[in-house]
Structures are given as structure tokens and as C-alpha cells.
Design a protein around this motif. Structure first.
Motif, PDB file in Angstrom:
ATOM      1  N   VAL A 249      -3.223  -5.335  -6.575  1.00 52.05           N
ATOM      2  CA  VAL A 249      -3.294  -5.080  -5.134  1.00 52.05           C
ATOM      3  C   VAL A 249      -1.909  -4.806  -4.565  1.00 52.05           C
ATOM      4  CG1 VAL A 249      -3.850  -6.103  -2.888  1.00 52.05           C
ATOM      5  CG2 VAL A 249      -5.408  -6.422  -4.812  1.00 52.05           C
ATOM      6  N   ALA A 250      -0.916  -5.617  -4.961  1.00 49.74           N
ATOM      7  CA  ALA A 250       0.454  -5.436  -4.471  1.00 49.74           C
ATOM      8  C   ALA A 250       0.998  -4.064  -4.877  1.00 49.74           C
ATOM      9  CB  ALA A 250       1.358  -6.545  -5.006  1.00 49.74           C
ATOM     10  N   PHE A 251       0.678  -3.628  -6.085  1.00 53.09           N
ATOM     11  CA  PHE A 251       1.131  -2.327  -6.586  1.00 53.09           C
ATOM     12  C   PHE A 251       0.578  -1.185  -5.735  1.00 53.09           C
ATOM     13  CE2 PHE A 251      -0.059   1.368  -9.218  1.00 53.09           C
ATOM     14  CZ  PHE A 251       1.212   1.810  -9.596  1.00 53.09           C
ATOM     15  N   ILE A 252      -0.711  -1.196  -5.483  1.00 51.86           N
ATOM     16  CA  ILE A 252      -1.355  -0.111  -4.738  1.00 51.86           C
ATOM     17  C   ILE A 252      -0.846  -0.060  -3.300  1.00 51.86           C
ATOM     18  CG2 ILE A 252      -3.558   0.718  -3.816  1.00 51.86           C
ATOM     19  CD1 ILE A 252      -4.887  -0.506  -6.348  1.00 51.86           C
ATOM     20  N   VAL A 253      -0.788  -1.220  -2.657  1.00 51.49           N
ATOM     21  CA  VAL A 253      -0.355  -1.269  -1.258  1.00 51.49           C
ATOM     22  C   VAL A 253       1.120  -0.872  -1.128  1.00 51.49           C
ATOM     23  CG1 VAL A 253      -0.047  -2.756   0.756  1.00 51.49           C
ATOM     24  CG2 VAL A 253      -2.081  -3.012  -0.672  1.00 51.49           C
ATOM     25  N   ALA A 254       1.945  -1.311  -2.078  1.00 53.79           N
ATOM     26  CA  ALA A 254       3.373  -0.980  -2.032  1.00 53.79           C
ATOM     27  C   ALA A 254       3.620   0.525  -2.169  1.00 53.79           C
ATOM     28  CB  ALA A 254       4.129  -1.736  -3.121  1.00 53.79           C
ATOM     29  N   LEU A 255       2.810   1.214  -2.964  1.00 53.97           N
ATOM     30  CA  LEU A 255       2.928   2.668  -3.096  1.00 53.97           C
ATOM     31  C   LEU A 255       2.856   3.348  -1.729  1.00 53.97           C
ATOM     32  CD1 LEU A 255       0.658   3.535  -6.180  1.00 53.97           C
ATOM     33  CD2 LEU A 255       3.128   3.878  -6.024  1.00 53.97           C
ATOM     34  N   LEU A 256       1.896   2.917  -0.928  1.00 56.24           N
ATOM     35  CA  LEU A 256       1.703   3.493   0.402  1.00 56.24           C
ATOM     36  C   LEU A 256       2.827   3.078   1.347  1.00 56.24           C
ATOM     37  CD1 LEU A 256      -2.139   2.787   0.710  1.00 56.24           C
ATOM     38  CD2 LEU A 256      -1.025   4.910  -0.016  1.00 56.24           C
ATOM     39  N   ALA A 257       3.245   1.814   1.242  1.00 60.83           N
ATOM     40  CA  ALA A 257       4.268   1.294   2.150  1.00 60.83           C
ATOM     41  C   ALA A 257       5.610   1.994   1.956  1.00 60.83           C
ATOM     42  CB  ALA A 257       4.420  -0.214   1.948  1.00 60.83           C
ATOM     43  N   ILE A 258       5.978   2.273   0.704  1.00 59.87           N
ATOM     44  CA  ILE A 258       7.268   2.924   0.430  1.00 59.87           C
ATOM     45  C   ILE A 258       7.307   4.316   1.052  1.00 59.87           C
ATOM     46  CG2 ILE A 258       8.686   3.946  -1.393  1.00 59.87           C
ATOM     47  CD1 ILE A 258       7.945   1.611  -3.170  1.00 59.87           C
ATOM     48  N   LYS A 259       6.243   5.081   0.860  1.00 62.16           N
ATOM     49  CA  LYS A 259       6.198   6.439   1.415  1.00 62.16           C
ATOM     50  C   LYS A 259       6.333   6.413   2.935  1.00 62.16           C
ATOM     51  CE  LYS A 259       3.532   8.707  -2.253  1.00 62.16           C
ATOM     52  NZ  LYS A 259       2.318   9.480  -2.582  1.00 62.16           N
ATOM     53  N   PHE A 260       5.626   5.474   3.554  1.00 63.48           N
ATOM     54  CA  PHE A 260       5.696   5.349   5.005  1.00 63.48           C
ATOM     55  C   PHE A 260       7.105   4.968   5.448  1.00 63.48           C
ATOM     56  CE2 PHE A 260       6.022   1.959   8.199  1.00 63.48           C
ATOM     57  CZ  PHE A 260       5.739   2.680   9.349  1.00 63.48           C
TER      58      PHE A 260
END
Length: 297
Positions: A249-260
Motif C-alpha cells: 500500500v505504501a509503495f502504490i500511494v507513494a508513487l502518486l505522491a511523488i509525482k504530485f
């Protein structure tokens, strides 16, 4: 399932993924989430909040894999010139060649050293502070006030010399401040980069890269420490599901957070994060003043 329910695991992991690379303190937010969810601060839970950061840092490797695995070509070193030198001269040439070839990793290692030293030396004190919501709230507010002015404080940008060992080491020193819960590793290292006259984007990206060895070492250390606890293997076995789910879960959410984050901070700077930190920290302090017990037990 163990010390954490599936719902608690997912919520804490979402908080980690969203906040690990934002300058708002992922550890602080996980402590707050843990408190509000009524999660008891067991040895496993303490380890869990560190170990799931491994899932978040993998997102950096995936998003920046071309830069993360790129080695410099060493055409600048004359092999024949090295052959004509005495043994000591050969050693110097080949050491320089090695450092140049692995320059990216070398700079990360230099930046990582301060945190490795202070993290090991003050591990018990850091664990003690990790249980204090008060420390988190105060540091969120202090850091938030600072972030309102950080864009004006570090306006000058000069990246002509690129990343040097001195710059990397200085950023590593800034990272040590983030051992205080609520400071934010991301904020500390980005500010450290801007203090070295880096642009916001460059400082943020180096902060992401530095998270990989730092969080990997923290994860390995926490995992080893947990295994060395009485019944540590049993504790890990009983909670393996939480670790797997938490990291995914942390991996998937972090992918989106970094781009933002990269897009947002490049355009707008850090003021919005400063206001956010002040509001969250202020609400927590007011709640505690009114008698609400938010401390982790």
C-alpha cells in the motif's frame, strides 16, 4: 492478524505513502494516526512504522530507475598514464576512476553517513521520542512557520558545480535533524539542498534518492532489532501479513505522491505545506490542552 487489524494496517500505510516524500513528517503523521486508531505501541508496531517505509522508497527506484542505475563512463582517465605511474599513483588513479564511475552512489553514501552515525548512537532516545504526540505537534508547528519563509530565505540558485561531496555531506547533516519526530526527513533534506543553492526540484529529487539508503538501513536495523527481541521470530511470523500489505500500500500511494509533489513544489513552493503543518499541529495541541489524551500507549 496480530498487533494490527487489516484496516489499521491499510490506513497507517496510506498515511506513510502520502507523507514520506512530502515535507510534513511521515513519522509524525503515522504516530498521530496510530493514536487516533487506538493502536497500542508494541515492539512490532514501532518496527512496523519504520519497515513500511521500505515500500515507499521502492517507489523512488521505480520512478527514477534510469537515473538510479546509470553509471558514468570513465573516458577522462588515461589507462596508459596510470600504467606509467608508481604503485601509489596507480591506486590514486583507479580510486578516482571508481568514484567517478559510481559518482551517484558515492554522493549518496557521503550524504548517508551522518544519519547512520547519529541514528545508531541515539537509537534508544529516538524510539522514546517516537511515542510522544506532543513532540510531533510542536515540531509540526515550528517547521510549518519556518516553511512559510523558506522560499525567500534560500532564493539564490547556483547549480553550475553540480553535486559535490561537501554539498552531499551537508545535506546529510540536515537529515539528522529529522530524527526528531515531526520535523520531516523530506523537509530537512530539501532545505539542506536549498541551503547549498540547489533549485527546489533538484533538492527534492536528491532528497528522494537519499531516502533509499537511509530508509533501507533503518528498515534493516529495525527488522534485526525486532528479531533479536524475545520471541522476535514469533512476533514477526504473527504479523507478516501486516508487513506485506503495509509495504504494498505504501509503495502504490507513494508513487502518486511523488509525482504530485514534484509538480506542485516546482510551481508553488512550500508555503502551502507550511500552513498545513501549522494547522495540524495547532489542532493537536488544542485537543491535548482541552484534555483529550492523544499520547500513544
Amino acid at each position: 492478524m496480530g498487533d494490527l487489524s487489516y484496516l489499521q494496517t491499510i490506513i497507517i500505510a496510506i498515511v506513510e505513502g502520502l507523507t514520506e516524500f512530502l515535507p510534513v513528517s511521515s513519522t509524525g503523521h503515522m504516530i498521530i494516526a496510530q493514536s487516533m486508531l487506538g493502536v497500542q505501541s508494541t515492539e512490532f508496531v514501532k518496527a512496523f512504522t519504520v519497515i513500511i517505509q521500505f515500500g515507499a522508497i521502492l517507489s523512488v527506484v521505480v520512478l527514477y530507475w534510469k537515473r538510479f542505475f546509470k553509471l558514468n563512463k570513465c573516458k577522462i582517465f588515461d589507462q596508459q598514464a596510470a600504467a606509467d605511474k608508481p604503485f601509489s599513483g596507480k591506486v590514486v588513479v583507479y580510486v578516482k576512476r571508481f568514484i567517478y564511475k559510481f559518482d551517484f552512489y558515492w554522493k549518496l553514501l557521503v550524504a548517508f553517513i551522518p544519519a547512520a552515525f547519529f541514528g545508531f548512537a541515539f537509537s534508544d532516545k529516538i524510539d522514546e521520542m517516537l511515542e510522544s504526540v506532543t513532540v510531533v505537534a510542536v515540531m509540526l508547528v515550528i517547521g510549518g512557520i519556518f516553511m512559510l519563509f523558506v522560499d525567500n530565505i534560500f532564493k539564490k540558485v547556483d547549480e553550475s558545480k553540480g553535486m559535490t561531496e561537501k554539498k552531499a555531506f551537508n545535506i546529510g547533516l540536515f537529515q539528522c535533524i529529522a530524527m526528531i519526530p515531526g520535523v520531516s526527513r523530506s523537509m530537512a533534506t530539501i532545505v539542506g539542498g536549498m541551503a547549498q543553492k540547489m533549485s527546489r526540484k533538484t533538492a527534492a529529487e536528491f532528497s528522494f534518492f537519499l531516502a533509499v539508503p537511509t530508509m533501507f538501513a533503518a528498515t534493516a536495523y529495525k527488522l534485526l532489532k525486532l528479531l533479536l527481541e524475545p520471541n522476535g521470530i514469533d512476533i514477526l511470523t504473527q504479523n507478516i501479513g501486516a508487513l506485506v500489505i503495509g509495504n504494498i500500500v505504501a509503495f502504490i500511494v507513494a508513487l502518486l505522491a511523488i509525482k504530485f509533489f514534484i509538480s506542485f513544489v516546482t510551481k508553488y513552493g512550500f508555503k502551502a505545506f507550511g500552513y498545513y503543518r501549522i494547522i495540524v499541529g495547532g489542532i493537536i495541541l488544542v485537543m491535548m490542552y482541552l484534555g483529550h489524551n492523544l499520547e500513544v500507549v
